[in-house]
Structure formats: C-alpha cells, structure tokens
Design an enzyme around this catalytic site. Structure first.
Site, PDB file in Angstrom:
ATOM      1  N   HIS A 469      40.779  44.168  30.605  1.00 29.03           N
ATOM      2  CA  HIS A 469      41.159  42.924  31.292  1.00 29.03           C
ATOM      3  C   HIS A 469      41.277  43.032  32.812  1.00 29.03           C
ATOM      4  O   HIS A 469      41.180  42.019  33.512  1.00 29.03           O
ATOM      5  CB  HIS A 469      42.505  42.429  30.736  1.00 29.03           C
ATOM      6  CG  HIS A 469      42.674  40.951  30.799  1.00 29.03           C
ATOM      7  ND1 HIS A 469      42.191  40.177  31.830  1.00 29.03           N
ATOM      8  CD2 HIS A 469      43.275  40.077  29.959  1.00 29.03           C
ATOM      9  CE1 HIS A 469      42.483  38.908  31.625  1.00 29.03           C
ATOM     10  NE2 HIS A 469      43.145  38.818  30.498  1.00 29.03           N
ATOM     11  N   THR A 598      43.737  33.743  38.238  1.00 30.06           N
ATOM     12  CA  THR A 598      44.423  32.810  37.338  1.00 30.06           C
ATOM     13  C   THR A 598      45.752  32.353  37.928  1.00 30.06           C
ATOM     14  O   THR A 598      46.283  32.958  38.851  1.00 30.06           O
ATOM     15  CB  THR A 598      44.702  33.450  35.967  1.00 30.06           C
ATOM     16  OG1 THR A 598      45.557  34.580  36.148  1.00 30.06           O
ATOM     17  CG2 THR A 598      43.415  33.857  35.274  1.00 30.06           C
TER      18      THR A 598
END
Length: 768
Positions: A469, A598
């Site tokens: 990730h 994000t």
C-alpha cells in the site's frame, strides 16, 4: 555451470605463448543490446520531460513562433517593438546585419515562446484551483462553471501524455486551524455524550488559541516549500514506519472478473496477463497512458504511477524504505515452495505471450522439491518488520541468498502460482469468501508482500492480485487491472483449447531456479514469522458479497449519489448490529492537487444519525424519514466534496501532530484526535476508470473489486464497488477473535439496509 559460463563476456589466461583471450559474442551482444535499450529509455524519458514541460504548448510550437517572427521582421514589420534591434546592439557577436537579424529573431522568438508557455501553464493552474463545479448538483451547472469548463478545455491542450498536467496542478490547500477544528467537533458530536464533548471542546479551544498557532506556522512554511504538505509524511509515518505485519493490516487485494473465465490453463492466463502488464509498463515509461480526466476535462495527479513496477518495500529496524528501479527485465515466480527468475526481455524485445506461456509451463512441470526452509521464506514479508529487517541483514546480504533475494526484489513484479483452486460459484457463498481470502493473505507464505504487487494465478486459470500500500493507493492498481483483464481477452485472446495464440519461432531463455543456503537460525526466524502470519490468517473473518438485487441504476432513480446511498446503508446496518454509532472512515482521493493521495470523509454525521434513528422509530412517518434521508445524503456529499478539495479534517490534524512530535510537545487535544479508533473503515473501489471496460457492450465483464483487512480489533473493514447498473460487491472483513463482530451478520445487515432504503425512496411520495 553452463549458466555461469554464458554470464561472462570474455575470459583470458596467460600462457608461455602470450595472453589467450576468448570472447563470448552472444554475451557481448547482450551487453550491447542492454546498453542500447537503456539509452533509448533515457532519450525517451528526456523527450517526454520536454513535452510535459512545455504542455499545454508543444516543442514544435517554438518553430512556428520563430518562423512567424522572422517572416514579419523580413517583411519590415517589427513584432518585437524594437527588442530584436536592442538585442543586436547589446549582445556581442550580433553586430553583423544579416547574422544579427537572424540571431536576434531567434533569441526573441525563444523568449516569447517561453513566455507563452508559462502563461498557458499558469493560466491553466489558476483555472484548476477553482472547485466550485464540485458543489453544483447534477444537471444544474451555473454560467460561471460553464465558462470555466470552456476555458479549461481551451487552455488544457490537446493529446496530453500521462504527466502533461503535473506542473499545472495546484498545491494542496492548507486549511486554517479554526476551520479544521470546527469541522472536527461537528463530526465527533454524534458519537459522544455531552460531558465528553464539552471536555473535548474545551481542549480544542485551548489548542486553537495556543499550540495550534505555533504548529500551523511550521505547516505553512512546509506548504510553501514542499509540493504537497501531507504526502511525504503520510507515506513515511502511516506506512513505512509501521512495525506490525503489512499482510492483512496494510496490503489490499483485487479479484478476477466474476462472470468471465477466459481459460482454465494457468500458464496461458499468466502469460497473457503478464504480457498486457508489460505493455502497460512500456506505455507508462513512455508516458503514453492517457491521464485520468474527470468529466473528460479535469486532470488528476499521475505521480503515483511512477513506482507501480520494479518496486519493493525494503524492511528496516525503525522504518522501511521503497526501492524503485528504472527498469527490470525479469519477473520472480513462486510455485510449490520454489522460486524462479523468468526473463521477460530477450534479444531486444519483450517475450510474446506464447513464449511466456512456455516458460511458465516449464515451472509448473518442474517436479523438484524446495530446499529445507525455502517454502516458507515469503512469510518473512508477512510477519513483523523488525525480525525481517534483522534477518535480511544477517542471512540475506551475501552469497547465493543475496543473489536470489536480489532477483525477487529487483523483479518487475511477483507471480505466485497457487496449489489450491478458487472460483466464483453462484449460490455458494463460501466460494466467494475463499477467493477473497486467497487474494488477501493466501496461506500466509505464498505471496511476496513487499513487492509493489503480486499477481496470483490459481490452478484453474483464475487470477487476482495482492498489492503493497505505501507506494500508491487502490485506484492506481485498479487502472492496471482494467487493462489486464480487458486486453488479455479482447486484444490477445486465446485459442479454442485455452492456450495463448501464436507459434514459437525461436528458443527463449529457460526459467532460472533461485538457490538458497538457509542456516538453522535463519530457519527459526522464518518459522517465527510463519507463526505470526498463520495467526493473522486464522483470525480474519472475510466475506465477499455479490449484491444483485439492484445497483447504480436504481439508486439514480432515488435521485441521490450512489456512494451516499451506500454509506447511509452502512450506517444503518452498523447501528442495527452494534446498537450504537461509531467513528466511520471513508477514503476519498485528493488527486485534484499535485502529489495528492487521500483524505478522510466522516460519514457518521448528525444528519446520518438522525436518519438512522428515524428508520428505527415506528412513530416517524415514511415521508418524514425520506426527508431526513435526503438531508443525510446531501450532508455526506458535502463532506466528500470538502475532502476532495482540501477542506478535510484528518490529514491536517495528522500533520499538526507530526510537527508536535518533532517539537517534542505533547498536547491532550491532538492525542485524543489521533487515538480515536476507526471502528468502521470503508472505501469505494473505482470502476471503469478508462474506456477499456465497456459494461454496456460487455455486461458480463463486471469486476468484483477488492478489499482490505479490518482496521480495528473490534471493527469492520468494508470495501465496495458499484459494478455497472445492476451489481454491487461488498468485501467485509473483521476479526474472528472479536466476539461482537461477524462478517456474515454484517453483510446480511447491509443487504437489509439497502432493501429498506430502496423501499423508502421508491414507495414513499416526497413531501412537497
């Protein structure tokens, strides 16, 4: 020894007759080809940088400007208003009338061209700072936004490359401390009693008037100096500094298209998908991928694509690091406990699918056994980071272990051929759950969790992936996955018996078996990591739900955002199963800004809680409840828009906290904010980001999306994908060790909540 012999270009020995030199021409040619390939890539990257640097103009426009200026000057029209003459008089060497005229025009034209390029670039950047379009409802576009869209299209250039817009994207805005705190308090109020909320409000006021001002000044300097004031700290402290296992806790996964199964031959499926991915990598290197444009106009940041291939997370004692190579000419393959290096580049070209299939089939047919300890080596990447970092330094830093580890870490990506078949069997929920589990964690030791991604190939030809990730977020892998599962079928295809197409015309390199020498202390570390991964695997309660009662098409009839519809259903489902509300995380992207990643949307709001209570209150009329539903969805959409446009809560709070840690200051307000658990963590997987996946033409090619593990010990991880007009997929995870959570129970609650909200919207007449 044949492999070792062919690996050197020449050898020599001294005899009584002189020096005897033996040249291996094949090896020298390979060295030459490698150098040519490397220089081609360098020149290509330099060319792309020039193109991106001059966008929305183009390098060829320089010639147009130069010819125009010179033509006008020769026609005795001075477009420079005397500047060419000034250059002739003051720059040495331009005294000659003819030479001076041409050189003066050339210098002036170049300066004029650069000025035009900068004007276009910064005008586009200024335009992209406007986000008012996001706050306008569908079909209700203001004159201001229409004019803005027209200007963006005018200044946006034509035929952009992947990174063409990067220099024109604005920086992420730094909100004021006061605004962030106000939004935070509003978001936390639904889940706190009055006493706790009043105490927190007092801490917030003290922070805003005191320490917050000091920390904000540091962040303000960083926002001016850095490209993005969040991204580097987010990558380092949220991902790379984590010392717990990344398997389940950090890595995420994606699954195969559910209704299409193009071949049952694993070597063929792996070959076609690998070839498509390598073509994608080539387009990525050449920046020939089209950038993602919202509404076919507004660009998203492309920075995360850079490390998609040839990237590995390297373990460290205090923190990990990402190793990214400019190129890699092989992939690493794992099958039945053994590792192989498979060349993907041969004689100046990529291997074709049929050649790759042959290489993969040789691995599948190989009946050799793994050496003692080899089978479980990947468990090191799934266990705790510190033991892996120490073992890597002590046992994998020299000899054949280092060479083999290098082959894995420097591979383009990792491929795992599994032993256990998984499939999507309609009506069999366990088959869906098993497939998802195989992608999330496998058996705990058959994925290289440190690689940017592992392509998982099952014995029946089904595929999926597991992705690390830290290097990028899920939309980047979803982009690649759309290419892979579409082009392997549409562009390449398979023969009637399921093999790749094409005839083998030349011999290709054989797969190379990687060798290991594992001492007993190393085997013990591997075994310890294996026990950690097994405990994690055994504790995961995962369900993949294919919801086919309705999809996006019906939600549109409810005149609300599909994402808001689903989020309200999740709030209702959680309240029904837990009997309370909880802090809820929904991921949104901030790629409208340069190097954005994000931000957090907080779907649990005052409005959502009021709606949920109304759904459970028999005294509330359906008309009243519908009004509350509309208010809740509108509030959610506002929160989502705020997060996307830099007005979120959590990334700003996170950065303030990081600054406080650098200053070695403990603040009770920041400690409270950063310690709150996300009991319900949600994320939407993007679908049809490109024009590759045409679900109108091919409705059976819906992808099942992907998911992640639970974030909190007593909470749920929920990933969902809106797959076309009629399907939804939910990936729900929690921990078996928690007595209050159950993925099966929660998915049932989600289905009921969706159905109840559908009935509320369609069977209730809106209040006029």
């Amino acid at each position: 020894m044949a492999e070792a012999h062919s690996a050197v270009a020449f050898s020599f020995q001294v005899t009584h007759e002189g020096v005897d030199v033996n040249v291996n021409h094949d090896a020298l040619k390979a060295v030459w080809d490698s150098g040519v390939h490397s220089w081609k890539k360098r020149l290509g990257k330099a060319k792309n940088k020039i193109k991106a640097g001059t966008y929305p103009g183009s390098p060829s426009s320089w010639l147009f400007v130069t010819v125009t200026v010179l033509s006008l000057r020769l026609a005795e029209v001075d477009p420079s208003f005397g500047l060419v003459g000034l250059l002739q008089r003051h720059i040495p060497g331009l005294n000659s009338e003819t030479t001076g005229l041409y050189m003066g025009c050339l210098i002036y034209s170049t300066l004029l061209w650069l000025g035009i390029i900068l004007f276009l670039k910064y005008t586009l950047k200024l335009l992209l700072m406007y986000h008012g379009w996001m706050y306008e409802g569908r079909g209700k576009i203001s004159i201001q936004t229409k004019a803005w869209l027209l200007l963006v299209r005018m200044f946006g250039g034509r035929k952009p490359m992947l990174n063409s817009y990067q220099a024109s994207l604005p920086k992420l805005v730094l909100p004021s401390v006061k605004d962030t705190i106000n939004r935070y308090l509003l978001s936390i109020k639904p889940i706190m009693d009055d006493e706790k909320f009043n105490h927190l409000s007092k801490l917030a006021v003290d922070f805003e008037k005191g320490l917050g001002k000091k920390l904000q000044r540091y962040l303000l300097v960083k926002s001016w100096w850095a490209t993005n004031y969040v991204t580097d700290w987010w990558e380092e402290y949220v991902y790379l500094r984590g010392r717990s296992p990344i398997m389940v806790n950090s890595n995420y996964y994606g699954v195969d298209a559910v209704l299409v199964h193009p071949t049952k031959i694993p070597a063929a499926r792996a070959a076609n998908v690998t070839y498509v991915m390598l073509q994608y990598r080539r387009d990525l290197d050449r920046e020939e991928l089209n950038p993602i444009l919202l509404n076919k106009t507004i660009p998203l940041c492309s920075a995360q694509y850079e490390r998609q291939f040839n990237t590995t997370r390297i373990p460290g004692i205090e923190g990990d690091r990402l190793m990214h190579l400019k190129d890699s000419k092989h992939v690493a393959v794992y099958h039945k406990g053994r590792f192989f290096k498979v060349y993907i580049h041969f004689k100046g070209r990529h291997l074709m699918p049929n050649e790759l299939e042959k290489s993969f089939q040789k691995i599948l047919d190989d009946e050799s056994l793994p050496v003692d300890g080899e089978e479980h080596i990947p468990a090191l990447t799934g266990g705790d980071r510190v033991p892996w970092a120490k073992a890597r330094t002590e046992f994998f830093s020299k000899g054949k272990n280092k060479a083999s580890l290098d082959a894995i870490e420097k591979a383009a990506f990792f491929i795992s051929f599994d032993d256990e078949a998984q499939d999507f069997i309609m009506g069999d929920q366990k088959s869906f759950d098993g497939f998802a589990g195989a992608m999330l964690h496998g058996n705990g030791y058959n994925r290289w969790f440190d690689k940017s991604f592992t392509l998982v190939v099952l014995p029946n030809g089904r595929i999926g992936f597991n992705a690390e990730h830290s290097w990028a977020d899920a939309p980047i892998m979803a982009h690649l996955w759309e290419y892979a599962v579409t082009d392997e079928y549409d562009v390449l295809g398979y023969t009637e018996d399921g093999h790749t197409k094409g005839d083998l015309t030349v011999s290709t390199p054989n797969p190379i078996r990687l060798e290991w020498d594992l001492p007993d202390p190393c085997k013990q570390v591997i075994e310890n990591s294996l026990q950690v991964t097994k405990q994690l695997v055994d504790d995961v309660d995962l369900r993949l739900l294919m919801h086919d009662a309705f999809g996006k098409g019906l939600m549109k009839k409810c005149k609300t955002s599909p994402d808001a519809f689903i989020q309200m259903a999740l709030q209702l489902a959680y309240y029904r199963t837990a009997g309370k509300f909880s802090l809820t995380y929904e991921s949104s992207m901030t790629r409208l800004f340069r190097e954005g990643r994000t931000e957090t949307v907080r779907p649990c709001t005052m409005e959502s809680c009021t709606f949920v209570r109304a759904m459970e209150d028999s005294n509330k009329t359906r008309e009243e409840t519908l009004v509350l539903f509309k208010k809740a969805t509108e509030r959610h959409q506002m929160g989502y828009r705020d997060a996307m446009t830099g007005k979120g809560i959590d990334r700003h709070m996170f950065c303030l906290y990081v600054v406080s840690k650098y200053l070695e200051i403990e603040d009770p307000f920041l400690t409270q904010v950063l310690s709150e658990p996300w009991t319900l963590s949600t994320s939407q997987t993007p679908h049809t980001q490109t024009d590759k996946l045409d679900l109108i033409k091919y409705p059976d090619r819906i992808a099942g999306g992907g998911g992640f593990g639970p974030v909190a010990d007593d909470g749920y991880g929920v990933s969902y994908i809106i797959a076309g007009e009629n399907y939804l997929f939910f990936h729900v995870s929690c921990k078996r060790s928690c007595p209050t959570t159950s993925s099966a129970k929660f998915t049932d609650a989600i289905c009921k909540a969706l159905a109840d909200i559908k009935d509320l919207c369609l069977d209730t007449k809106p209040v006029q």
